[in-house]
Scaffold this active site. Structure first.
Site, short mmCIF file in Angstrom:
data_model
loop_
_atom_site.label_atom_id
_atom_site.label_comp_id
_atom_site.label_asym_id
_atom_site.label_seq_id
_atom_site.Cartn_x
_atom_site.Cartn_y
_atom_site.Cartn_z
N PRO A 115 32.03 35.92 36.20
CA PRO A 115 32.00 34.90 37.25
C PRO A 115 33.33 34.80 37.97
CG PRO A 115 30.97 34.08 35.25
CD PRO A 115 31.61 35.38 34.89
N ARG A 116 33.28 34.77 39.29
CA ARG A 116 34.51 34.78 40.09
C ARG A 116 35.29 33.49 39.94
NH1 ARG A 116 34.99 38.48 44.41
NH2 ARG A 116 36.15 36.93 45.60
N GLN A 117 36.60 33.62 39.85
CA GLN A 117 37.53 32.49 39.80
C GLN A 117 37.12 31.45 38.75
OE1 GLN A 117 38.73 30.99 43.67
NE2 GLN A 117 38.20 32.93 44.66
N LEU A 120 38.20 33.53 33.62
CA LEU A 120 37.77 34.50 32.61
C LEU A 120 38.34 35.90 32.87
CD1 LEU A 120 34.05 33.36 32.30
CD2 LEU A 120 35.86 33.02 30.61
N GLY A 122 38.51 37.92 35.68
CA GLY A 122 37.68 38.89 36.39
C GLY A 122 38.49 39.93 37.13
N SER A 124 41.67 40.97 36.56
CA SER A 124 42.37 41.89 35.66
C SER A 124 41.38 42.77 34.90
CB SER A 124 43.26 41.12 34.68
OG SER A 124 42.51 40.23 33.89
N ASP A 168 46.11 37.64 29.53
CA ASP A 168 44.80 38.17 29.87
C ASP A 168 44.78 39.69 29.79
OD1 ASP A 168 44.86 35.55 30.55
OD2 ASP A 168 44.22 35.80 32.63
#
Length: 313
Positions: A115-117, A120, A122, A124, A168
């Site tokens: 899921p964008r922004q 989590l 996304g 990287s 991350d």
């Protein structure tokens, strides 16, 4: 690897404890989850081509409304810029370290369901998966230490003005559950932190919730970063406490003291809220945490907002 096609995945990351102290020479614990991932494919080709994604790099719209709605919900950027940035960083690193690269070209494409922004990792994830493709395509995996690879991923994102820490990238490079020590002494001496993989079976059942609204981690980091650099006593002492939470959390996990772990998760979020303030964190993000607490669960952000990790306390 299938035939001449190289494909790698990188999984979404959950910051369990200690974040965001990775940006401040602290300590963190994070783990990757299999539910969400980014995948990158590389195949040899005559020309060097970075393929736009038909959804995430959309440039053809049915109407004005679709264009504006898309920008409001997804932002302006897809994954193409990430793929370009990591190749530039990878190429430059190899050149500066006398690592020979052959001159064959390739076509690069990507997919992602992270899921964008949502906090989590996304962006990287796409960068990490691409880097792994380059390591195999050029047969240089043995020449670039695993400890260094998170630095390359972070450098690519910094090229694009993305504000982030190493946590991350380490979690996605190593996979699984990882304890990380980013002390200034280690960073200055080694150029990277000390990363210790942990047994995933030490984790209790955890629950992930994420919001549909985007979060802006750049804004969330900015003012606190400057205050820390200016030596603000409250920020410096609070960030040190956040880092120590990860140290305590490592022991709690090893002893499977999940009541202690829950208390540390709550304290981690409380300190973050005090430092950054409600305006920076966002009402929806705060509500995700408070809903969990109202039903007796400990909860904290997985990253800079957009999603939360919960444990029944």
């Amino acid at each position: 690897m299938e035939g001449n096609v190289i494909e790698h995945k990188a999984y979404a990351r959950v910051g369990l404890l200690g974040n965001p102290s990775d940006v401040y020479f602290g300590n963190t614990i994070a783990f990757s989850i299999a539910n969400f991932f980014a995948s990158v494919k590389l195949r040899p080709s005559k020309d060097l081509l970075i393929q736009p994604h038909p959804i995430h790099d959309l440039v053809h719209f049915a109407s004005q409304h679709q264009l504006v709605d898309r920008l409001n919900t997804e932002g302006y950027y897809g994954g193409v810029r990430l793929l370009m940035a990591i190749f530039k960083v990878f190429y430059t690193y190899c050149k500066e370290n006398d690592i020979h690269l052959h001159d064959k070209n390739f076509t690069l494409s990507y997919e992602t369901n992270i899921p964008r922004q949502s906090g989590l990792s996304g962006s990287s994830g796409i960068v990490c998966a691409a880097l792994n493709c380059f390591l195999d395509f050029y047969n240089v995996r043995h020449l670039i230490k695993v400890e260094v690879r998170p630095n390359l991923i972070l450098a690519a994102e910094k090229e694009l003005g993305i504000v982030a820490g190493l946590q991350d990238r380490v979690a996605q490079v190593y996979g699984g559950l990882v304890y990380m020590d980013f002390s200034k002494e280690n960073m200055d001496k080694l150029g990277h932190g000390i990363y210790i993989p942990m047994d995933l079976s030490l984790l209790p059942p955890l629950y992930l919730i994420y919001a549909a609204n985007p979060s802006d981690s750049g804004k969330v980091h900015s003012k606190v970063r400057q205050r820390w650099l200016d030596g603000d006593e409250f920020i410096v002492s609070s960030m040190l406490e956040v880092a120590n939470i990860a140290k305590e959390g490592k022991t709690a996990l090893e002893e499977k003291d999940y009541s202690k772990l829950a208390a540390l998760m709550n304290r981690n979020f409380d300190l973050r809220r005090l430092m950054f303030g409600d305006d920076a964190l966002g009402a929806v993000n705060i509500e995700m945490v408070e809903v969990a607490r109202r039903v007796g669960a400990a909860s904290k952000f997985t990253g800079s907002g957009g999603s939360c990790c919960r444990i029944l306390s």
